[in-house]
Every structure is written in structure tokens, then in C-alpha cells.
Design a protein around this motif. Sequence first.
Motif, PDB file in Angstrom:
ATOM      1  N   ARG A  99       0.727  -1.207  -0.071  1.00  0.00           N
ATOM      2  CA  ARG A  99      -0.049   0.004  -0.046  1.00  0.00           C
ATOM      3  C   ARG A  99       0.721   1.047   0.014  1.00  0.00           C
ATOM      4  N   LEU A 100       1.865   1.369   0.994  1.00  0.00           N
ATOM      5  CA  LEU A 100       2.596   2.608   1.056  1.00  0.00           C
ATOM      6  C   LEU A 100       3.775   2.733   0.019  1.00  0.00           C
ATOM      7  N   HIS A 101       4.192   1.431  -0.509  1.00  0.00           N
ATOM      8  CA  HIS A 101       5.225   1.329  -1.630  1.00  0.00           C
ATOM      9  C   HIS A 101       5.051   0.584  -2.568  1.00  0.00           C
ATOM     10  N   PRO A 102       3.774   0.800  -3.445  1.00  0.00           N
ATOM     11  CA  PRO A 102       3.683  -0.142  -4.575  1.00  0.00           C
ATOM     12  C   PRO A 102       4.650  -0.350  -5.448  1.00  0.00           C
ATOM     13  N   ALA A 103       4.957  -1.451  -5.823  1.00  0.00           N
ATOM     14  CA  ALA A 103       6.349  -1.590  -6.657  1.00  0.00           C
ATOM     15  C   ALA A 103       6.121  -1.261  -8.218  1.00  0.00           C
ATOM     16  N   ALA A 104       4.837  -0.886  -8.520  1.00  0.00           N
ATOM     17  CA  ALA A 104       4.412  -0.334 -10.063  1.00  0.00           C
ATOM     18  C   ALA A 104       3.390   0.718  -9.693  1.00  0.00           C
ATOM     19  N   VAL A 147      -1.452   4.446  -8.744  1.00  0.00           N
ATOM     20  CA  VAL A 147      -1.551   3.838  -7.830  1.00  0.00           C
ATOM     21  C   VAL A 147      -1.172   4.317  -6.471  1.00  0.00           C
ATOM     22  N   TRP A 148       0.164   4.902  -6.472  1.00  0.00           N
ATOM     23  CA  TRP A 148       0.781   5.358  -5.355  1.00  0.00           C
ATOM     24  C   TRP A 148      -0.195   6.335  -4.767  1.00  0.00           C
ATOM     25  N   SER A 149      -0.761   7.289  -5.303  1.00  0.00           N
ATOM     26  CA  SER A 149      -1.841   8.119  -5.010  1.00  0.00           C
ATOM     27  C   SER A 149      -3.139   7.632  -4.569  1.00  0.00           C
ATOM     28  N   ILE A 150      -3.529   6.747  -5.155  1.00  0.00           N
ATOM     29  CA  ILE A 150      -4.864   6.187  -4.417  1.00  0.00           C
ATOM     30  C   ILE A 150      -4.639   5.360  -2.962  1.00  0.00           C
ATOM     31  N   ASN A 151      -3.491   4.436  -3.016  1.00  0.00           N
ATOM     32  CA  ASN A 151      -3.226   4.071  -1.841  1.00  0.00           C
ATOM     33  C   ASN A 151      -3.029   5.005  -0.606  1.00  0.00           C
ATOM     34  N   LYS A 152      -2.818   6.209  -1.020  1.00  0.00           N
ATOM     35  CA  LYS A 152      -2.723   7.087   0.241  1.00  0.00           C
ATOM     36  C   LYS A 152      -3.787   8.238   0.303  1.00  0.00           C
ATOM     37  N   ASP A 153      -5.091   7.631   0.017  1.00  0.00           N
ATOM     38  CA  ASP A 153      -6.313   8.625  -0.051  1.00  0.00           C
ATOM     39  C   ASP A 153      -6.763   8.850   1.330  1.00  0.00           C
ATOM     40  N   PRO A 154      -6.499  10.054   2.076  1.00  0.00           N
ATOM     41  CA  PRO A 154      -6.966   9.954   3.465  1.00  0.00           C
ATOM     42  C   PRO A 154      -8.555   9.807   3.458  1.00  0.00           C
ATOM     43  N   GLY A 212      -6.883  -6.812  -6.652  1.00  0.00           N
ATOM     44  CA  GLY A 212      -7.632  -5.548  -7.177  1.00  0.00           C
ATOM     45  C   GLY A 212      -9.040  -5.723  -7.372  1.00  0.00           C
ATOM     46  N   GLN A 213      -9.811  -6.246  -6.571  1.00  0.00           N
ATOM     47  CA  GLN A 213     -10.967  -6.250  -6.363  1.00  0.00           C
ATOM     48  C   GLN A 213     -11.771  -4.937  -5.562  1.00  0.00           C
ATOM     49  N   HIS A 214     -10.767  -4.294  -4.856  1.00  0.00           N
ATOM     50  CA  HIS A 214     -11.153  -3.126  -4.434  1.00  0.00           C
ATOM     51  C   HIS A 214     -10.267  -1.996  -5.105  1.00  0.00           C
ATOM     52  N   TYR A 215     -10.976  -1.037  -5.360  1.00  0.00           N
ATOM     53  CA  TYR A 215     -10.280  -0.154  -6.487  1.00  0.00           C
ATOM     54  C   TYR A 215      -9.321   1.000  -5.641  1.00  0.00           C
ATOM     55  N   HIS A 216      -9.678   0.982  -4.197  1.00  0.00           N
ATOM     56  CA  HIS A 216      -8.802   1.657  -3.546  1.00  0.00           C
ATOM     57  C   HIS A 216      -7.530   1.155  -2.886  1.00  0.00           C
ATOM     58  N   TYR A 217      -7.325  -0.137  -3.408  1.00  0.00           N
ATOM     59  CA  TYR A 217      -6.217  -0.947  -3.201  1.00  0.00           C
ATOM     60  C   TYR A 217      -5.858  -1.873  -4.356  1.00  0.00           C
ATOM     61  N   VAL A 218      -4.976  -1.516  -5.415  1.00  0.00           N
ATOM     62  CA  VAL A 218      -4.634  -2.275  -6.485  1.00  0.00           C
ATOM     63  C   VAL A 218      -3.225  -2.450  -6.996  1.00  0.00           C
ATOM     64  N   PRO A 219      -2.538  -2.992  -5.731  1.00  0.00           N
ATOM     65  CA  PRO A 219      -1.139  -3.167  -5.968  1.00  0.00           C
ATOM     66  C   PRO A 219      -0.806  -3.973  -7.281  1.00  0.00           C
ATOM     67  N   PHE A 220      -1.525  -4.914  -7.751  1.00  0.00           N
ATOM     68  CA  PHE A 220      -1.264  -5.913  -8.895  1.00  0.00           C
ATOM     69  C   PHE A 220      -2.083  -5.288  -9.875  1.00  0.00           C
ATOM     70  N   GLY A 221      -2.828  -4.294 -10.153  1.00  0.00           N
ATOM     71  CA  GLY A 221      -3.789  -3.852 -10.857  1.00  0.00           C
ATOM     72  C   GLY A 221      -4.950  -4.516 -10.928  1.00  0.00           C
ATOM     73  N   SER A 222      -5.877  -4.572 -11.992  1.00  0.00           N
ATOM     74  CA  SER A 222      -7.176  -5.364 -11.678  1.00  0.00           C
ATOM     75  C   SER A 222      -7.579  -5.294 -13.325  1.00  0.00           C
TER      76      SER A 222
END
Length: 511
Positions: free
Chosen positions: A365-370, A398-405, A430-440
Amino acid sequence: MEDHKFYLLLLSIWVLSTLLLRRLLHRRRPNLPPGPPGLPIIGHLHMLGPIPHQAFHRISSSYGPLIHLRLGSSSLVVVNSAEGARDVYKTSELAFADRPQSYASRKFAYDSAGFAFAPYGPYWKFVKKLCMSELLGGRTLDALSPIRRQERLRLVEALRDGARKGRELNVSEELNKVTNNVIIRMVTGMASHGVEGGRVGEARELAKGVAETIGAFNASDFIWVLKGFDVQGLKRRIDDVHRRFDALMERIIQRKEEERRTGGGAGERPKDLLDIMLDVLEDDKAEVRLTRENIKGFVLDIFTAGSDTTAASLEWALSELINNPSIQEKARQEIDSVVGTGRLVEESDVPNLPYLQAIVKETLRLHPAAPLATRIATRDAKILGHDVPAHTFVFVNVWSINKDPNHWPDPLEFSPGRFLNPAESLDVRGQHYHYVPFGSGRRSCPGASLALNILHVTLAVLIQCFEWEAGVGEDGERTRLDMTEGLGLTVPREHPIICVPKARLHPLPSF
């Protein structure tokens, strides 16, 4: 009579031209997303800075979750919200099923013969199905688990040697080596010693070169007046890396073909990924006939996407544990209670280690590889009600989405416990679009299972066998690792992890 016909023709042309001009002038202008004013020729290139995903995040804070930019002569829409990601990955998925092409991606993919950058269509669908059922399916991963176990043991021995001598180690380099060796050996079946070990090392260096060049910004890809020019020298470097990789792959494939002809060693080990692809190549009844270029392109995809991303994620996970000793200790207690201290953690232990899994999820979440999922619109579409014309680049940040307050409480805090809450026990696929470290969706990463397998077990072994800290400052307090992001496609750390690991089990257990 002929004159009348001629004037009638002119009149018709004039009427039709007038109607067409009016239609063009009154055509509705596209409702593009908002964005800052750009400069002539370069557009917004000057605003991107060295780390684009962070720049996109800053721009979106002023212009909203969906922004429109120009990269030279190319149009770009950047998605910085889960709602926008849903439109890309689900609502209008087929309109965004292709990836944009750069000089590097075309070269390394053998002109779309690979998989990662291949257009969405019959060939891509066939290789995706082959990935999920054979190449990266559970049966193949289980059969090749001894390779992963051997490389984990090699890592433990290297770290133990450093701990015994009390010397500082470049831990980042060791993590990069173990993940690259695992991927390369699973693909090619090569050993990690002797002549084959030399080829593994060569492949590791070439994979690094591919990742560096394919992730570098190439001005001639975006500024039309620079098309055909190599102002940065990148094309020359890309061509050189591709030439050396192609020569290495020819040697590896020829060795494999000779082995298959003679039967030398083939019955003594499970099939590796290259064996499976050569089986398809030789199958006259295959749904899609693979070529040599298809195999090379796919191997290059796996080498680069499967190794550097996993190594970067391991680095970030270990960095967070070093900076959060209480979390490191809690993870160690979980491993000791489930596995004990008489043997090393195995892949079969991971389902019984929920806190370890939460640490990996929080790291991704904090450091998505892609950090940026790249797409290109193959037809006119909409995102969040705004028009996205065909041929527009679309980046999901993805980096920004994973840090949405709005979704994540304390979004910049490393808090694995958030994923132990059943409401937040998210699937990383990637079933939840606020957390997609491997895409969806269709183009989600087919190697997610392998990446998670390597991440969980390697991190668990690091926690089980060693105590980790950055050192002690002049004031006697523990120092913290600098968490600045570096440059690259996979968001590496700017500075490697340099420390002295401290062995906590005497003697260290074996497998």
C-alpha cells in the motif's frame, strides 16, 4: 450544356464544403478533465520532475482526482482516485485494454511479440490463459519450489556470514540477487553455479539494464520534433542491452533444445517455464503457434517484471520493520509461535501467519512496486464523466490512490494492523479499487501469486533468523533508515540498506 454541368458541380462542392465546415466549427469540444496550463511544444513535461507519480499527486491536489496533461505532443489523463480506477479497470475496461508503446517497450517486446505490451486480442488472451494455467499456475509453482528454497538458503548463509564477521552488508544487493536468481532459474532451469551460474549473473545484469532503460523518460517518445533523434543516448543504450539479451537468450534456448533432443537431464528435474513454452512452440495443434520472438519477449517480461518489483518490495518491507522495531518484534513472535526455532519458515506456513501477510499488504500500500498503471484509450471513452478521446494515454496513479485520506486513516503511517480488521482484509488482486497493487481486470498482473509467494517467505526468513536495526547514533539512540524514493520504474529506495544483521538463532536452522 457542359458549362451548366460544370457550374452545377462547383455549386454542389461549395454547398457541401460549407455544410462540412459548419459542422466542424460547431462540433462539441470534448469535456476534458481539468489541468494546469502547459508550455508550447513540451506541454507539461517540465512539471513532472524526477519522480512522476509524486508530481501527479501534487498536481491533483490542486486540480482534482482526474487531471489532463500534455506530454509534448501526447495527451495524458491521470487517475488519482478509486472511483476513476473503477472506470478504467471495470466500467470502460475494453476501451483501456492496451498499453502505450515507447521505443524501449517496442524493442524489448520484439515489436509486441512479448506479453506485457502486446495488444489486447487473441494472442494476448492465449498467453494470459497459458500463464494462469501452466506457466505461473499452482502446479508449476509447486514443482519449482526447490529452486526458491535453495535461493532462500543461499541468502541466509550470506547474511549469516556477514553477521558472524560483524561487517556491514549491502542487504539491498543481496535481496536483489535472491529475487533475480529465483526468477531466472525458474524460467530457464539453469543452476546457480559453474557455467550456468555465470549466465544467471549475466541475465541478472541485463534484467537490471532493461528495467533502467524501459523506466527512463525518453523525450523522443513524446516530442514530435525529436522523433528519429537520440538526444539522450537512450536509444543507443536500449539497442545495446537488447542485442546482448537476444544473444544470451539464443544461447539458453539452443542449450535447452539440445537437452530436449538428447534427453540429457530432462527427466531429472521438473519442467521450467522455458520448457513449457517450447512445448507450445512445437505443438502443431496449439490454439496459437508461438514463435522464437514470442518466447524471448515473454522471458524478458518475466525477468524484468518479476524480479525488480519483488526485490523493491522486500527492501521497503525490511526498511519499515527496521524503523518500526515493535512491529518487527510482533512479527517475530508470530513466526516463533507458529513455526518454532528448529526449522526455517516454509511456503506452507504462510496461511498461518496473518500478521506477516498484513505487513506485506501494508508495504504494497505505502510502496507499490508499480506506482503507475499505464494504458492507452483505443476508442473514445469516459472517466468520471469526462471525455477521454481515443489515443489518449491513461495513467492510474496507484501510489496516490493508496494514500487517499478519505479511505485510509493516517495514510502515511506504516500500520499493518489495519489489514487485520475484517473490513479491511483486502485481496491484493484488485477487487477493491482503493487498493490495486497488482492492477485489476483483464490486464492485472498474472505473476501476483509468485510475487506474493517470494515476498512472504523471504521476509519471514529474514525476521525469523536475524534482528535488524539501522545502528545507533552519537546520542545513543537508534537511527532510522532514510525512506526517500529513488528513480526507476519500480520505485526503488534511493539509498540501499547497509547494516550488520544480528543472528538470533544459534545455530541457525536449516530446511
